[in-house]
Design a protein around this motif. Sequence first.
Motif, PDB file in Angstrom:
ATOM      1  N   UNK A  51       0.835  -1.189   0.000  1.00  0.00           N
ATOM      2  CA  UNK A  51       0.000   0.000   0.000  1.00  0.00           C
ATOM      3  C   UNK A  51       0.875   1.245   0.000  1.00  0.00           C
ATOM      4  N   UNK A  52       0.242   2.411  -0.108  1.00  0.00           N
ATOM      5  CA  UNK A  52       1.040   3.631  -0.161  1.00  0.00           C
ATOM      6  C   UNK A  52       1.874   3.770   1.108  1.00  0.00           C
ATOM      7  N   UNK A 252      -0.679 -10.287   6.838  1.00  0.00           N
ATOM      8  CA  UNK A 252      -0.889  -9.073   6.047  1.00  0.00           C
ATOM      9  C   UNK A 252      -1.204  -9.414   4.595  1.00  0.00           C
ATOM     10  N   UNK A 255      -4.730 -10.555   4.358  1.00  0.00           N
ATOM     11  CA  UNK A 255      -5.684  -9.455   4.476  1.00  0.00           C
ATOM     12  C   UNK A 255      -5.715  -8.628   3.192  1.00  0.00           C
ATOM     13  N   UNK A 256      -4.531  -8.385   2.642  1.00  0.00           N
ATOM     14  CA  UNK A 256      -4.423  -7.597   1.416  1.00  0.00           C
ATOM     15  C   UNK A 256      -5.179  -8.289   0.283  1.00  0.00           C
ATOM     16  N   UNK A 259      -8.918  -8.186   0.645  1.00  0.00           N
ATOM     17  CA  UNK A 259      -9.517  -6.847   0.579  1.00  0.00           C
ATOM     18  C   UNK A 259      -9.864  -6.433  -0.849  1.00  0.00           C
ATOM     19  N   UNK A 271     -13.970 -11.885   4.050  1.00  0.00           N
ATOM     20  CA  UNK A 271     -13.078 -10.742   3.978  1.00  0.00           C
ATOM     21  C   UNK A 271     -12.470 -10.479   5.341  1.00  0.00           C
ATOM     22  N   UNK A 273     -11.153  -7.717   7.312  1.00  0.00           N
ATOM     23  CA  UNK A 273     -11.055  -6.263   7.305  1.00  0.00           C
ATOM     24  C   UNK A 273     -10.101  -5.842   8.413  1.00  0.00           C
ATOM     25  N   UNK A 274      -8.996  -5.214   8.000  1.00  0.00           N
ATOM     26  CA  UNK A 274      -8.009  -4.766   8.979  1.00  0.00           C
ATOM     27  C   UNK A 274      -8.526  -3.523   9.684  1.00  0.00           C
ATOM     28  N   UNK A 275      -8.284  -3.464  10.969  1.00  0.00           N
ATOM     29  CA  UNK A 275      -8.666  -2.270  11.717  1.00  0.00           C
ATOM     30  C   UNK A 275      -7.603  -1.194  11.527  1.00  0.00           C
ATOM     31  N   UNK A 276      -8.002   0.030  11.555  1.00  0.00           N
ATOM     32  CA  UNK A 276      -7.061   1.147  11.616  1.00  0.00           C
ATOM     33  C   UNK A 276      -6.290   1.407  10.343  1.00  0.00           C
ATOM     34  N   UNK A 277      -5.367   2.361  10.448  1.00  0.00           N
ATOM     35  CA  UNK A 277      -4.570   2.786   9.309  1.00  0.00           C
ATOM     36  C   UNK A 277      -3.146   2.270   9.436  1.00  0.00           C
ATOM     37  N   UNK A 293      -2.011  -4.001  13.690  1.00  0.00           N
ATOM     38  CA  UNK A 293      -3.242  -4.297  12.953  1.00  0.00           C
ATOM     39  C   UNK A 293      -3.488  -5.789  12.799  1.00  0.00           C
TER      40      UNK A 293
ATOM     41  N   UNK B 192      -6.145   3.151  -0.218  1.00  0.00           N
ATOM     42  CA  UNK B 192      -5.528   1.832  -0.341  1.00  0.00           C
ATOM     43  C   UNK B 192      -6.581   0.740  -0.184  1.00  0.00           C
ATOM     44  N   UNK B 198     -12.678  -1.252   4.236  1.00  0.00           N
ATOM     45  CA  UNK B 198     -13.374  -0.692   5.404  1.00  0.00           C
ATOM     46  C   UNK B 198     -14.514   0.223   4.966  1.00  0.00           C
TER      47      UNK B 198
END
Lengths: 337, 355
Positions: A51-52, A252, A255-256, A259, A271, A273-277, A293, B192, B198
């Motif tokens: 991800x970014x 990870x 999860x990726x 998603x 799915x 879904x990961x919590x948070x950023x 996460x 992302x 989410x």
Amino acid sequence: MEKQELLKVEGLKQYFPIKGGFLGRTVNHVKAVDDISFTIYEGETVSIVGESGCGKSTTGRAILRLEEPTEGKVEFRGVDLAGLSKRDMRKYRKDLQIIFQDPYASINPRQTVASVLTEAMDIQKVLPANERRGRAEELLETVGLLPYQADRFPHEFSGGQRQRIGIARALSVNPQLIICDEAVSALDVSIQAQVLNLLEELQDEFKLTYLFISHDLGVVRHISDRIIVMYLGKIVEIADKYSLFENPKHPYTKALLSAIPIPDPDKKKERIVLRGDVPSPIDPPSGCRFHTRCPYATEKCQVDVPELRTASSMKEGHEAACHYIEEIESGEKQPNY
Amino acid sequence: MSIQGTEDIILEVKNLQTIFKTDTGDVRAVDGVSFKLPKGKTIGIVGESGSGKSITSLSILQLLASNGKITNGEVLYKGDDLLKLTENQMRKLRGNEISMIFQEPMTSLNPVYTVGQQISEALMLHQNMSKKDAFIRSVELLQLVGIPSPDKRVKNYPFELSGGMRQRVMIAMSLACDPEILVADEPTTALDVTIQAQILELIKELQDRLGMSVIFITHDLGVVAETCDYVAVMYAGQVVEYSDIRTLFHQPKLPYTIGLLKSLPRHDIEQDKLEPIKGNVPSPHEMPVGCRFSPRCPAATDLCRTKMPQLETDENGNQVRCWIYTDEWTGEAEVDIYGETRIAKSGGAKTVLPD
């Protein structure tokens, strides 16, 4: 057939200083890439996904020394590029080329296509001056444009065509490795497919090796032989394409993959879904960087940095950086959402 | 699943046309868009860049730039034509009954006001709430969209939040007045994938809970497959295919839709080779005379190149804008489109011989 190592990255680190305070001293670092190692073999396509902010583009740029790496080795055919003088490095730029994401920003709008292409040949002394123009026209044909378009300016082309010019420019110096940094991300699907097919044809024709940097796992699955997954400056998993998509081991990666929406309304899947950023790379989490996460994280994960390793259920060459590969697999560890 | 069934249609767009005046002449950004949105359902509008999908949504809410003008069509909301309303009446509707979320949460939030102030604004304006009540409701809304410690976040400025958080704030804002329709214009494109997951989950959950109808504008066919009940595919300013989600993905009729699905690299299955659509999207200044996809279409005939097909409705209520499925088709009876066969409606020019 023996696989030939083309590029070997060892312990690569790229820290960007953060200046602050009254005197503008370095107060901290953004650890964009933090100690990563991998090898690319001749003729294959390796992708880096994430991800970014995971450090995938920084890795590409550090290999080419577009930004001087903080630490680590980048060996190209046995020569450490990171240790070369700028002048010596210039000779190697012929062998390692890059295609950028934005076809609008990466080509000089005041140059005709012919001059964009011949300039590169001129700098690297690829052909005698009088043959360069002919070669430029040939290259345009190779990438699916027409020779008479050589005297046009970039604004006369569409986004997809401009990306073809970017590819022609990279090819003009007969490179061995091309780094494609989100090279098809800005293109619409119908055009993206044209460019992806072109890249594959060129690989066969010119025996090219690609390092493909992308956030799009569909594109990555299509084009890659092997895939590296990065998270916050670290490699979390590295595997051949099939193992990565069908047998991912790192939480990870799982999860990726889960998603990404699937373009098939009848395929509904579980799915995660990961919590948070994603945490900030200035002060990344201790231990495993994913522990904040991760649904499986324990105290050990907060302290010990997991190393890349191959568990018994994984194929040779498939590595993941997780303490609990076996436990998650056996069901001994259950996710805690 | 039929579209023209007994379902309540909350919004119907009929033959919408939007023109932009530019120095080089008029551009028909939207040229013949029609679709129906059943109550409580989600319709996806998909298309590549320049297809007119965003302009369609802006036209519905009449938020066009000053050089844009709606020249034809109807936008029926609960039976009333929105295009006939005055600006004042329209303002009462926007953000209240129909609200919108945009792609760029950073540019669509005001950087000099706190999140709470921005959510409160809509509440005080449309619901006549007091400042205090609006503030309390803002905290509730932030909680609803899953922002941790909402009582603190409500006092944050947009720059203090991450991209995913900002998009949640945008959603909270758009939900402030319990809208009937939510228009989401590429709400997850800048995010992302893990954050996208989410947000998509959140929109779906809120839709179930609040009974909203959603117009989802996107270029991502994966997102469409996961969130929508019906899809309108747009190409060069027109709706070219409109059907329920299953039909669109499993039995697309239009060569453009088939091509789009064939050129999509998938992460969930192995594909040998992608089938790209050749050529480029036509320039809005030089639209083809006939079918706008005809210069790129593998099945195009002279008829396609000279005469524009109309959006025809089939027995299931699905629609397609293509000559192949009309009685006037003059090509082969079995048409090969990117490796898939489709049967022409008329039986084609040549009679198919029995074996």
